[in-house]
Design a protein around this motif. Structure first.
Motif, short mmCIF file in Angstrom:
data_model
loop_
_atom_site.label_atom_id
_atom_site.label_comp_id
_atom_site.label_asym_id
_atom_site.label_seq_id
_atom_site.Cartn_x
_atom_site.Cartn_y
_atom_site.Cartn_z
N GLU A 140 14.82 33.17 -50.49
CA GLU A 140 13.45 33.21 -50.97
C GLU A 140 13.35 33.63 -52.43
OE1 GLU A 140 10.63 32.38 -49.40
OE2 GLU A 140 11.77 31.70 -47.67
N THR A 141 14.39 34.20 -52.99
CA THR A 141 14.34 34.67 -54.38
C THR A 141 14.41 33.49 -55.34
OG1 THR A 141 15.44 36.73 -53.76
CG2 THR A 141 15.42 36.14 -56.10
N PRO A 142 13.35 33.25 -56.13
CA PRO A 142 13.39 32.13 -57.08
C PRO A 142 14.31 32.45 -58.27
CG PRO A 142 11.37 33.37 -57.34
CD PRO A 142 12.10 33.98 -56.18
N VAL A 173 12.91 26.99 -66.69
CA VAL A 173 12.64 26.23 -65.47
C VAL A 173 12.70 27.19 -64.29
CG1 VAL A 173 15.07 25.60 -65.17
CG2 VAL A 173 13.29 24.23 -64.08
N ILE A 174 11.84 26.98 -63.31
CA ILE A 174 11.79 27.81 -62.11
C ILE A 174 12.34 27.01 -60.95
CG2 ILE A 174 10.29 29.03 -60.48
CD1 ILE A 174 8.40 29.60 -62.75
N ASP A 175 13.37 27.53 -60.32
CA ASP A 175 13.96 26.89 -59.14
C ASP A 175 13.56 27.71 -57.92
OD1 ASP A 175 15.40 25.45 -57.33
OD2 ASP A 175 17.34 26.31 -57.86
N ASP A 176 12.60 27.21 -57.16
CA ASP A 176 12.11 27.90 -55.98
C ASP A 176 12.52 27.11 -54.76
OD1 ASP A 176 10.82 29.38 -54.12
OD2 ASP A 176 8.86 29.34 -55.07
N SER A 177 13.22 27.76 -53.83
CA SER A 177 13.71 27.05 -52.64
C SER A 177 12.58 26.48 -51.82
CB SER A 177 14.56 28.00 -51.78
OG SER A 177 13.78 29.10 -51.35
N THR A 214 9.25 38.43 -53.81
CA THR A 214 10.20 38.88 -52.78
C THR A 214 9.91 40.30 -52.30
OG1 THR A 214 11.74 39.67 -54.48
CG2 THR A 214 12.00 37.40 -53.74
N GLU A 215 8.75 40.85 -52.64
CA GLU A 215 8.47 42.26 -52.32
C GLU A 215 8.51 42.52 -50.81
OE1 GLU A 215 5.14 45.69 -53.31
OE2 GLU A 215 4.73 43.58 -53.78
N ARG A 216 7.89 41.67 -50.00
CA ARG A 216 7.84 41.89 -48.56
C ARG A 216 9.23 41.86 -47.95
NH1 ARG A 216 7.91 38.44 -44.43
NH2 ARG A 216 7.74 36.66 -45.85
N THR A 265 20.05 37.41 -46.02
CA THR A 265 20.19 35.97 -46.24
C THR A 265 18.85 35.34 -46.58
OG1 THR A 265 22.05 35.90 -44.69
CG2 THR A 265 20.99 33.82 -45.22
N MET A 266 17.81 35.74 -45.85
CA MET A 266 16.48 35.20 -46.11
C MET A 266 15.98 35.62 -47.49
SD MET A 266 13.06 35.58 -43.75
CE MET A 266 14.00 35.01 -42.33
#
Length: 355
Positions: free
Chosen positions: A306-308, A66-70, A226-228, A301-302
């Motif tokens: 943003e990291t799933p 399962v993918i949990d993406d904020s 999350t590369e950027r 923090t960001m």
């Protein structure tokens, strides 16, 4: 002069009774060859039995994640779930409308790049998954004619500079894997659960390929997503370290200047001005450093938000599900196919004889 209508071939009127009677007549005609029919059915049963005995079993590795993406669970999450009950997809309206959002994950995991990288991981201490796959599917001997030195083509571990031949063979294996051996699908369109099934002729190969494929896909997914932000954090971290080193140097320089100023003749004012300049530089650097650290912590923090998270729910465990053609099914299938073919042959032959 009266012109007569041309005569047309007579077409009998359609009747269900006649249709049924014709089929009954066909069945009676087939049963006139009872001995031959029995021989054909026995032969079909034997062929089905041989097919079940000769067909190599396959093994299916099943993995659920399962993918949990904020972002995907933000303000439109409830609306998307509600719309999904009526057959609509509103994922594109939320923040997760990027390349790696929603159903695009399925296409990502089935990409040739990730499959090739997975095949170049280790099967054991002596060979890679690609070497084992070629061995199990009897591809090594088949590819000998393409080898320039007449030896079996080997695939180096995590090879990045493959030869043209190795790349071609990897492409062929990838096409075979995507042609029914590797599948990914959502268990429910309203949920974020994905199910991966890998079916291969070797049990350990199926298990390793399934788990490694998800590992490769997960790393690529998170890195790309999350590369950027990670690049931004690295730049701010380097800047903070650099400013911190300069600030430390200025602090020691100011302390030394103040110590010199205590023993200085009051008539010399240039030394006092030098201390003031150093103090001003330290204040400016302190302000810049504090702002940089503040931005760095905000970026960290960001990045964390943003990291799933890709969570494995069910992993394939040995022994895997064994797919073996059952003897009963093979025998019945052989009898059915042979009976149908025999009947069609006799009926078509009868019609040709009548004509």
């Amino acid at each position: 002069m009266v012109q007569e209508n041309p005569s047309y071939p007579y077409e009998p009127e359609f009747s269900f009774k006649r249709l049924v009677d014709d089929r009954i007549a066909d069945i009676k005609y087939i049963f006139q060859f009872k001995k031959m029919l029995a021989l054909v059915l026995i032969l079909g049963a034997l062929l089905g039995l041989a097919a079940a005995w000769l067909k190599a079993p396959t093994y299916t590795a099943r993995l659920t994640f399962v993918i949990d993406d904020s972002k995907s669970s933000g303000s439109t999450g409830g609306l998307s779930a509600l719309a999904g009950q009526f057959g609509f997809n509103l994922d594109g309206l939320g923040g997760a409308s990027g390349v790696l959002a929603g159903d695009n994950v399925e296409e990502l995991i089935k990409s040739h790049k990730l499959i090739k990288e997975t095949l170049l991981t280790a099967y054991d201490s002596t060979q890679t998954l690609a070497d084992k796959y070629a061995e199990v599917y009897k591809l090594s001997k088949k590819w000998l004619k393409y080898s320039p030195d007449g030896k079996i083509t080997q695939f180096p571990l995590n090879g990045t500079h493959n030869t043209r031949l190795q790349d071609s063979l990897l492409h062929e294996m990838t096409a075979m894997i995507l042609d029914g051996e590797f599948e990914i699908a959502k268990t429910d369109k309203k949920l974020g659960f994905f199910e991966v099934n890998t079916t291969m002729k070797d049990e350990k190969l199926a298990q390793l390929f399934c788990t490694r494929m998800i590992k490769q896909s997960t790393d690529f997914f998170i890195t790309t997503k999350t590369e950027r932000l990670r690049n931004n954090v690295q730049r701010l971290q380097q800047r903070a370290d650099s400013i911190g080193a300069i600030l430390n140097h200025k602090t020691y320089a100011l302390s030394a200047a103040n110590q010199t100023l205590l023993d200085l003749n009051p008539a010399y004012t240039s030394a006092s001005a030098s201390v003031e300049v150093k103090d001003r530089d330290k204040i400016v650097l302190t302000t810049i450093f504090s702002e940089t650290v503040k931005n760095l912590e905000a970026s960290k923090t960001m990045l964390a938000q943003e990291t799933p998270t890709v969570q494995i729910v069910d992993e394939p465990e040995l022994p895997l599900k064994k797919n073996k053609l059952k003897y009963s099914v093979a025998i019945l299938t052989g009898i059915l196919i042979s009976g149908i073919l025999f009947s069609l042959f006799k009926l078509l032959t009868r019609k040709k004889a009548k004509i």
